[in-house]
Structure formats: structure tokens, C-alpha cells
Scaffold this motif. Structure first.
Motif, PDB file in Angstrom:
ATOM      1  N   GLN A  82       0.841  -1.194   0.000  1.00 49.69           N
ATOM      2  CA  GLN A  82       0.000   0.000   0.000  1.00 49.69           C
ATOM      3  C   GLN A  82       0.879   1.247   0.000  1.00 49.69           C
ATOM      4  O   GLN A  82       0.516   2.267  -0.568  1.00 49.69           O
ATOM      5  N   PHE A  83       2.059   1.168   0.618  1.00 48.86           N
ATOM      6  CA  PHE A  83       2.922   2.332   0.782  1.00 48.86           C
ATOM      7  C   PHE A  83       4.263   2.244   0.061  1.00 48.86           C
ATOM      8  O   PHE A  83       5.025   3.201   0.080  1.00 48.86           O
ATOM      9  N   PHE A  84       4.553   1.118  -0.595  1.00 52.29           N
ATOM     10  CA  PHE A  84       5.861   0.940  -1.220  1.00 52.29           C
ATOM     11  C   PHE A  84       5.777  -0.026  -2.393  1.00 52.29           C
ATOM     12  O   PHE A  84       5.094  -1.042  -2.313  1.00 52.29           O
ATOM     13  N   LEU A  85       6.471   0.297  -3.476  1.00 52.96           N
ATOM     14  CA  LEU A  85       6.659  -0.609  -4.609  1.00 52.96           C
ATOM     15  C   LEU A  85       8.109  -0.529  -5.047  1.00 52.96           C
ATOM     16  O   LEU A  85       8.749   0.520  -4.928  1.00 52.96           O
ATOM     17  N   GLN A  86       8.610  -1.618  -5.591  1.00 53.04           N
ATOM     18  CA  GLN A  86       9.946  -1.603  -6.166  1.00 53.04           C
ATOM     19  C   GLN A  86       9.870  -2.041  -7.619  1.00 53.04           C
ATOM     20  O   GLN A  86       9.255  -3.056  -7.937  1.00 53.04           O
ATOM     21  N   ALA A  87      10.482  -1.244  -8.475  1.00 53.82           N
ATOM     22  CA  ALA A  87      10.561  -1.565  -9.894  1.00 53.82           C
ATOM     23  C   ALA A  87      12.010  -1.894 -10.221  1.00 53.82           C
ATOM     24  O   ALA A  87      12.937  -1.321  -9.637  1.00 53.82           O
ATOM     25  N   THR A  88      12.205  -2.826 -11.138  1.00 51.01           N
ATOM     26  CA  THR A  88      13.547  -3.214 -11.542  1.00 51.01           C
ATOM     27  C   THR A  88      13.657  -3.172 -13.062  1.00 51.01           C
ATOM     28  O   THR A  88      12.652  -3.241 -13.781  1.00 51.01           O
ATOM     29  N   ARG A  89      14.892  -3.054 -13.497  1.00 47.54           N
ATOM     30  CA  ARG A  89      15.166  -3.088 -14.930  1.00 47.54           C
ATOM     31  C   ARG A  89      16.595  -3.567 -15.105  1.00 47.54           C
ATOM     32  O   ARG A  89      17.498  -3.149 -14.372  1.00 47.54           O
ATOM     33  N   HIS A  90      16.788  -4.470 -16.057  1.00 47.59           N
ATOM     34  CA  HIS A  90      18.134  -4.943 -16.370  1.00 47.59           C
ATOM     35  C   HIS A  90      18.734  -4.041 -17.446  1.00 47.59           C
ATOM     36  O   HIS A  90      18.102  -3.804 -18.481  1.00 47.59           O
ATOM     37  N   ILE A  91      19.938  -3.546 -17.174  1.00 44.66           N
ATOM     38  CA  ILE A  91      20.665  -2.740 -18.143  1.00 44.66           C
ATOM     39  C   ILE A  91      22.042  -3.369 -18.309  1.00 44.66           C
ATOM     40  O   ILE A  91      22.838  -3.393 -17.362  1.00 44.66           O
ATOM     41  N   LYS A  92      22.297  -3.921 -19.470  1.00 37.89           N
ATOM     42  CA  LYS A  92      23.603  -4.525 -19.787  1.00 37.89           C
ATOM     43  C   LYS A  92      24.074  -5.474 -18.690  1.00 37.89           C
ATOM     44  O   LYS A  92      25.195  -5.390 -18.195  1.00 37.89           O
ATOM     45  N   GLY A  93      23.169  -6.354 -18.260  1.00 35.16           N
ATOM     46  CA  GLY A  93      23.512  -7.362 -17.270  1.00 35.16           C
ATOM     47  C   GLY A  93      23.471  -6.903 -15.821  1.00 35.16           C
ATOM     48  O   GLY A  93      23.757  -7.676 -14.926  1.00 35.16           O
ATOM     49  N   THR A  94      23.117  -5.647 -15.592  1.00 30.85           N
ATOM     50  CA  THR A  94      23.045  -5.118 -14.230  1.00 30.85           C
ATOM     51  C   THR A  94      21.592  -4.946 -13.820  1.00 30.85           C
ATOM     52  O   THR A  94      20.799  -4.349 -14.552  1.00 30.85           O
ATOM     53  N   GLN A  95      21.243  -5.492 -12.671  1.00 30.69           N
ATOM     54  CA  GLN A  95      19.904  -5.303 -12.108  1.00 30.69           C
ATOM     55  C   GLN A  95      19.853  -3.912 -11.470  1.00 30.69           C
ATOM     56  O   GLN A  95      20.683  -3.585 -10.627  1.00 30.69           O
ATOM     57  N   THR A  96      18.892  -3.089 -11.877  1.00 32.74           N
ATOM     58  CA  THR A  96      18.745  -1.749 -11.324  1.00 32.74           C
ATOM     59  C   THR A  96      17.386  -1.643 -10.640  1.00 32.74           C
ATOM     60  O   THR A  96      16.481  -2.425 -10.925  1.00 32.74           O
ATOM     61  N   TYR A  97      17.260  -0.650  -9.741  1.00 36.47           N
ATOM     62  CA  TYR A  97      16.065  -0.558  -8.894  1.00 36.47           C
ATOM     63  C   TYR A  97      15.544   0.868  -8.806  1.00 36.47           C
ATOM     64  O   TYR A  97      16.322   1.820  -8.769  1.00 36.47           O
ATOM     65  N   ILE A  98      14.224   0.956  -8.725  1.00 35.60           N
ATOM     66  CA  ILE A  98      13.560   2.202  -8.361  1.00 35.60           C
ATOM     67  C   ILE A  98      12.625   1.869  -7.209  1.00 35.60           C
ATOM     68  O   ILE A  98      11.777   0.975  -7.313  1.00 35.60           O
ATOM     69  N   ASP A  99      12.806   2.578  -6.103  1.00 34.86           N
ATOM     70  CA  ASP A  99      11.917   2.421  -4.953  1.00 34.86           C
ATOM     71  C   ASP A  99      10.892   3.539  -4.985  1.00 34.86           C
ATOM     72  O   ASP A  99      11.249   4.718  -5.052  1.00 34.86           O
ATOM     73  N   ILE A 100       9.619   3.154  -4.941  1.00 40.18           N
ATOM     74  CA  ILE A 100       8.508   4.106  -4.957  1.00 40.18           C
ATOM     75  C   ILE A 100       7.873   4.108  -3.574  1.00 40.18           C
ATOM     76  O   ILE A 100       7.410   3.071  -3.094  1.00 40.18           O
ATOM     77  N   TYR A 101       7.864   5.259  -2.949  1.00 40.15           N
ATOM     78  CA  TYR A 101       7.243   5.447  -1.638  1.00 40.15           C
ATOM     79  C   TYR A 101       5.964   6.262  -1.835  1.00 40.15           C
ATOM     80  O   TYR A 101       6.000   7.321  -2.471  1.00 40.15           O
ATOM     81  N   PHE A 102       4.866   5.755  -1.308  1.00 38.93           N
ATOM     82  CA  PHE A 102       3.584   6.450  -1.440  1.00 38.93           C
ATOM     83  C   PHE A 102       3.293   7.227  -0.169  1.00 38.93           C
ATOM     84  O   PHE A 102       3.238   6.662   0.915  1.00 38.93           O
ATOM     85  N   TYR A 103       3.129   8.518  -0.336  1.00 39.92           N
ATOM     86  CA  TYR A 103       2.839   9.375   0.805  1.00 39.92           C
ATOM     87  C   TYR A 103       1.356   9.720   0.835  1.00 39.92           C
ATOM     88  O   TYR A 103       0.670   9.648  -0.186  1.00 39.92           O
ATOM     89  N   GLU A 104       0.889  10.064   2.023  1.00 36.92           N
ATOM     90  CA  GLU A 104      -0.491  10.517   2.201  1.00 36.92           C
ATOM     91  C   GLU A 104      -0.492  12.042   2.254  1.00 36.92           C
ATOM     92  O   GLU A 104       0.338  12.646   2.913  1.00 36.92           O
ATOM     93  N   ASN A 105      -1.437  12.633   1.564  1.00 36.94           N
ATOM     94  CA  ASN A 105      -1.569  14.082   1.539  1.00 36.94           C
ATOM     95  C   ASN A 105      -2.997  14.413   1.981  1.00 36.94           C
ATOM     96  O   ASN A 105      -3.910  14.465   1.173  1.00 36.94           O
ATOM     97  N   ARG A 106      -3.161  14.618   3.264  1.00 36.43           N
ATOM     98  CA  ARG A 106      -4.488  14.863   3.834  1.00 36.43           C
ATOM     99  C   ARG A 106      -4.799  16.355   3.831  1.00 36.43           C
ATOM    100  O   ARG A 106      -3.971  17.177   4.244  1.00 36.43           O
ATOM    101  N   ASP A 107      -5.996  16.696   3.410  1.00 37.24           N
ATOM    102  CA  ASP A 107      -6.398  18.102   3.325  1.00 37.24           C
ATOM    103  C   ASP A 107      -6.311  18.828   4.661  1.00 37.24           C
ATOM    104  O   ASP A 107      -6.010  20.013   4.700  1.00 37.24           O
TER     105      ASP A 107
END
Length: 130
Positions: A82-107
């Protein structure tokens, strides 16, 4: 920490992810923001890219990243994903990562809330970032 990733690969991931996620207004945080601020670039040998996205866009993120060529890891823990996802992508044999953090924005609050961060405790308000 995961193995370090070449600066160019992380930079390429940041550019690709920003293009893919433009409609959900991501912004860099943690080490990615530090590098962009301090070095005007990605930190050399960082292990990932860190992005914040409003939780209201949670359902859109995985398809957008998948369409851009990333694989998205959906953890079996629904509290975590609910609050975190990780995306990966291989580039020239290297595993790379993007960490996505979901924040709450309450009015009713003048700040955002990040429940999932380096403390890793979703249910303890004192461990959240505000």
C-alpha cells in the motif's frame, strides 16, 4: 544495501521513470534527492532511485512503469505494498532498482505523511516521516 549501480544506469532510470510517471507527479527523495541537490547528479554507486508519489495514484504506478520496460515487484504483504513498490530493470547485465514510496496528503494537514521509510514500521506514528 544492494550492489552499487553505475551512475549512468540510475540516471537513465530516473529519466525513464519520470517520463513514464509524469501524470502522477513523482518527486525524488532520500539519496536521489540528496545527490541531485548536493552533486547536481545521481550519487555515484548508489544502489537505487527513490521517488515519492501521492498514494491517490497508487493504482496507476505499476502499469505505467511496466509499459516503460520496468518489472514491478508486488510484495505479498498488502500493508507494505500500500505504501511501497519496487521496480527493476536490467541494463547490460546489471539489475537496477527504483523504490517508490507512497505518501499521504491529507487536506486537514499542512504536511505529507510517509508511513513506509527506513524505520519500516507502518503502524507506529512516531516512526513515520512528516
Amino acid at each position: 544495501m544492494i550492489d552499487p549501480v553505475k551512475r549512468k544506469y540510475n540516471r537513465d532510470n530516473l529519466i525513464l521513470a519520470y517520463k513514464a510517471l509524469d501524470s502522477v507527479s513523482p518527486f525524488p527523495f532520500f539519496g536521489t534527492l540528496l545527490g541531485l541537490t548536493r552533486e547536481k547528479d545521481i550519487i555515484k554507486n548508489d544502489d537505487d532511485i527513490d521517488l515519492y508519489i501521492d498514494i491517490k495514484h497508487r493504482g496507476n504506478v505499476a502499469p505505467l512503469l511496466t509499459d516503460a520496460g520496468f518489472s514491478v515487484d508486488i510484495d505479498n504483504n498488502p500493508n507494505l505494498t500500500q505504501f511501497f513498490l519496487q521496480a527493476t530493470r536490467h541494463i547490460k547485465g546489471t539489475q537496477t532498482y527504483i523504490d517508490i514510496y507512497f505518501y499521504e496528503n491529507r487536506d486537514e494537514l499542512p504536511w505529507i505523511i510517509d508511513r513506509w521509510n527506513f524505520s519500516g514500521d507502518l503502524n507506529v506514528a512516531d516512526s513515520h516521516l512528516y
